[in-house]
Design a protein around this motif. Structure first.
Motif, PDB file in Angstrom:
ATOM      1  N   ASP A  87       0.810  -1.222   0.000  1.00  0.00           N
ATOM      2  CA  ASP A  87       0.000   0.000   0.000  1.00  0.00           C
ATOM      3  C   ASP A  87       0.841   1.269   0.000  1.00  0.00           C
ATOM      4  O   ASP A  87       0.301   2.369  -0.085  1.00  0.00           O
ATOM      5  N   ASP A 143      -4.238  -3.605  -1.520  1.00  0.00           N
ATOM      6  CA  ASP A 143      -4.884  -4.322  -0.424  1.00  0.00           C
ATOM      7  C   ASP A 143      -5.303  -5.708  -0.902  1.00  0.00           C
ATOM      8  O   ASP A 143      -5.143  -6.061  -2.077  1.00  0.00           O
ATOM      9  N   MET A 184      -1.247  -4.550   5.078  1.00  0.00           N
ATOM     10  CA  MET A 184      -1.970  -3.689   4.156  1.00  0.00           C
ATOM     11  C   MET A 184      -3.337  -3.372   4.744  1.00  0.00           C
ATOM     12  O   MET A 184      -3.893  -4.176   5.506  1.00  0.00           O
ATOM     13  N   THR A 207      -6.850  -5.695   5.377  1.00  0.00           N
ATOM     14  CA  THR A 207      -6.357  -6.981   4.887  1.00  0.00           C
ATOM     15  C   THR A 207      -5.832  -7.833   6.031  1.00  0.00           C
ATOM     16  O   THR A 207      -4.982  -7.391   6.807  1.00  0.00           O
TER      17      THR A 207
END
Length: 210
Positions: A11, A37, A59, A62
Motif C-alpha cells: 500500500d 490491499d 496492508m 487486509t
C-alpha cells in the motif's frame, strides 16, 4: 531466460516505486499488476497469469494470513513471497503455515529479493538465514509469550499495539465489539500485561512494532 511474472502488493507508493526500479534491472522479473490491499490482490490474480504474488504483510483492510490462504486455495500454482518490515519469527511462521513459499524482510539486499522471487517461482522455498535460525532453534531462552497467541489474538495484539481502538479493531477484523473485547482480554492475560501502555511497551521491547 525464464521470465518470472509477479503481482506486486504493497500500500506504500514509495515502496512500489523502489521495487519497480529494482526489477527494471532484472529483465527476467516482470510486474504484471500492482495492488494496495487484499481485495485488489484477488481481483488482479483473476485477470493476470502470474507466477508469484509478492505481498506486504501489513496492508489496510487486509488479514495477511487469510489472504495467503485464499490465494493458495483459489490459485494453487501462484507462489506467495511475503515482503515485510517484521523480522520476527512468529510473523514469518504464521505466513509460512498459511501457505507462503517464502518470507523476506524489507532491509534485505535487492539481489536477495530477486533471488528469492526466482526460487519460489521455481517451486522452491526461501527464508533469510537469521529468520531461519530463529524458526529452527529459537533464541535459547524459551518461547516468548506472544508466540502463545492464536492467529486471531496475534491480529488483535498487532492492532492494539499500533494504538487502534477496540471499535476500529472490531471493524477492521469484522468482529463484534464484544468479541473484540474478549480477544483483548485474552491477549493481555497471555502477555501478562495490565494496561494498554504495558502492552505497547511489550511490543516495542520485542521489536514487534517500531
Amino acid at each position: 531466460m525464464h521470465t518470472t511474472t509477479i503481482v506486486l502488493a504493497d500500500d506504500h507508493a514509495v515502496v512500489r516505486r523502489g521495487l519497480r526500479h529494482i526489477f527494471a534491472m532484472s529483465p527476467d522479473v516482470v510486474i504484471a499488476a500492482e495492488a494496495v490491499d487484499g481485495g485488489e490482490v484477488l481481483e488482479k490474480l483473476r485477470t493476470a497469469e502470474v507466477d508469484v504474488l509478492l505481498m506486504d504483510v501489513s496492508m489496510p483492510q487486509t488479514d495477511a494470513v487469510d489472504l495467503v490462504k485464499r490465494v493458495k486455495a483459489e490459485h494453487p500454482k501462484v507462489a506467495v513471497l511475503v515482503h515485510s518490515m517484521h523480522a520476527e519469527s512468529p510473523v514469518a511462521s504464521r505466513m509460512l503455515k498459511a501457505g507462503a513459499s517464502g518470507y523476506i524482510t524489507k532491509d534485505s539486499e535487492p539481489e536477495q529479493l530477486v533471488a528469492a522471487l526466482r526460487r519460489v517461482a521455481g517451486g522452491g522455498r526461501y527464508i533469510g538465514a537469521e529468520l531461519a535460525e530463529q524458526l529452527a532453534f529459537g533464541d535459547g531462552t524459551g518461547r516468548p509469550l506472544h508466540e502463545l497467541l492464536s492467529d486471531r489474538e496475534s491480529q488483535v495484539f498487532a492492532q492494539l499495539a499500533s494504538g487502534k481502538s477496540l471499535k476500529t479493531i472490531a471493524s477492521d477484523l469484522r468482529l463484534s465489539p464484544k468479541t473484540a473485547s474478549t480477544y483483548k482480554t485474552r491477549v493481555m492475560q497471555k502477555l501478562k500485561v495490565g494496561s494498554d501502555a504495558e502492552l505497547i511497551r511489550y511490543a516495542v521491547e520485542h521489536r514487534l512494532i517500531k
